[in-house]
Design a protein around this motif. Structure first.
Motif, PDB file in Angstrom:
ATOM      1  N   PHE A   1      88.430  93.340   9.954  1.00  0.00           N
ATOM      2  CA  PHE A   1      89.401  92.263   9.792  1.00  0.00           C
ATOM      3  C   PHE A   1      88.980  91.158  10.752  1.00  0.00           C
ATOM      4  O   PHE A   1      88.907  91.383  11.962  1.00  0.00           O
ATOM      5  N   ILE A   2      88.682  89.989  10.211  1.00  0.00           N
ATOM      6  CA  ILE A   2      88.207  88.869  11.023  1.00  0.00           C
ATOM      7  C   ILE A   2      89.192  87.713  10.841  1.00  0.00           C
ATOM      8  O   ILE A   2      89.552  87.360   9.719  1.00  0.00           O
ATOM      9  N   ILE A   3      89.613  87.134  11.967  1.00  0.00           N
ATOM     10  CA  ILE A   3      90.554  86.018  11.917  1.00  0.00           C
ATOM     11  C   ILE A   3      89.771  84.716  11.716  1.00  0.00           C
ATOM     12  O   ILE A   3      88.762  84.479  12.383  1.00  0.00           O
ATOM     13  N   LYS A   4      90.254  83.904  10.756  1.00  0.00           N
ATOM     14  CA  LYS A   4      89.622  82.606  10.465  1.00  0.00           C
ATOM     15  C   LYS A   4      89.740  81.693  11.666  1.00  0.00           C
ATOM     16  O   LYS A   4      90.719  81.778  12.386  1.00  0.00           O
TER      17      LYS A   4
ATOM     18  N   ILE B   1      77.363  90.131  10.465  1.00  0.00           N
ATOM     19  CA  ILE B   1      77.744  90.860   9.252  1.00  0.00           C
ATOM     20  C   ILE B   1      76.515  91.151   8.407  1.00  0.00           C
ATOM     21  O   ILE B   1      76.318  92.260   7.914  1.00  0.00           O
ATOM     22  N   PHE B   2      75.667  90.147   8.211  1.00  0.00           N
ATOM     23  CA  PHE B   2      74.483  90.323   7.375  1.00  0.00           C
ATOM     24  C   PHE B   2      73.530  91.347   7.992  1.00  0.00           C
ATOM     25  O   PHE B   2      72.885  92.118   7.282  1.00  0.00           O
ATOM     26  N   LYS B   3      73.420  91.367   9.315  1.00  0.00           N
ATOM     27  CA  LYS B   3      72.552  92.336   9.983  1.00  0.00           C
ATOM     28  C   LYS B   3      73.047  93.751   9.831  1.00  0.00           C
ATOM     29  O   LYS B   3      72.258  94.693   9.761  1.00  0.00           O
TER      30      LYS B   3
ATOM     31  N   LYS C   1      78.602  76.450   3.026  1.00  0.00           N
ATOM     32  CA  LYS C   1      77.583  75.648   3.726  1.00  0.00           C
ATOM     33  C   LYS C   1      77.059  76.386   4.960  1.00  0.00           C
ATOM     34  O   LYS C   1      75.852  76.363   5.236  1.00  0.00           O
ATOM     35  N   THR C   2      77.932  77.035   5.697  1.00  0.00           N
ATOM     36  CA  THR C   2      77.514  77.801   6.878  1.00  0.00           C
ATOM     37  C   THR C   2      76.584  78.942   6.478  1.00  0.00           C
ATOM     38  O   THR C   2      75.557  79.170   7.123  1.00  0.00           O
ATOM     39  N   ILE C   3      76.923  79.642   5.404  1.00  0.00           N
ATOM     40  CA  ILE C   3      76.083  80.744   4.928  1.00  0.00           C
ATOM     41  C   ILE C   3      74.724  80.209   4.465  1.00  0.00           C
ATOM     42  O   ILE C   3      73.687  80.803   4.760  1.00  0.00           O
TER      43      ILE C   3
ATOM     44  N   LYS D   1      79.043  85.200  13.673  1.00  0.00           N
ATOM     45  CA  LYS D   1      79.707  86.381  13.108  1.00  0.00           C
ATOM     46  C   LYS D   1      79.161  86.680  11.722  1.00  0.00           C
ATOM     47  O   LYS D   1      78.956  87.845  11.370  1.00  0.00           O
ATOM     48  N   LEU D   2      78.891  85.653  10.928  1.00  0.00           N
ATOM     49  CA  LEU D   2      78.299  85.860   9.607  1.00  0.00           C
ATOM     50  C   LEU D   2      76.933  86.528   9.730  1.00  0.00           C
ATOM     51  O   LEU D   2      76.627  87.479   9.009  1.00  0.00           O
TER      52      LEU D   2
END
Length: 132
Positions: free
Chosen positions: A115-118, A128-130, A22-24, A124-125
């Protein structure tokens, strides 16, 4: 910024995958999201679609703790499989582990980008996409 055509989530936590999906979707930066509940299902999918660029994800968000084949097992299989894939896939480990050992081990694997902590945030997403 270009849209991500396909993103894979490899995680057995249904609540987490629902929330991340949903966030994505809210970012409107990903066309398709493929969810795998363990590493074996993801590896099998990659093997079956090795030559199909339209199906292969550009990014994989990988959990470490899963049944059947965990994230470490997935990475072992992926390292062997990656030369046969028609695309380089960017892999991020997204884990609830805060173990310095897990973080160091992940960062020692050249095919792991970070490495990303939940939990992972919307910001942050987008970052990552950028970077893709």
């Amino acid at each position: 910024m270009n849209k991500v055509k396909t993103l894979g989530i490899v995680d057995d936590d249904k609540i987490y995958t629902f929330l991340v999906k949903k966030t994505i979707e809210v970012t409107n930066l990903v066309d398709m999201i493929k969810i795998f509940d363990n590493g074996l299902h993801a590896i099998d999918f990659l093997k079956k679609n090795a030559d199909n660029l339209d199906s292969l994800p550009e990014i994989i968000l990988l959990d470490l703790s899963m049944p059947v084949l965990d994230g470490w097992g997935f990475l072992e299989e992926y390292i062997l499989l990656s030369p046969k894939l028609g695309r380089n896939i960017t892999i991020y480990i997204i884990s609830s582990s805060i173990s310095p050992y897990d973080i160091a081990k992940a960062k020692s694997i050249s095919l792991v980008t970070d490495f990303i902590i939940k939990p992972i945030s919307k910001e942050k997403l987008i970052e990552i996409f950028k970077e893709l």
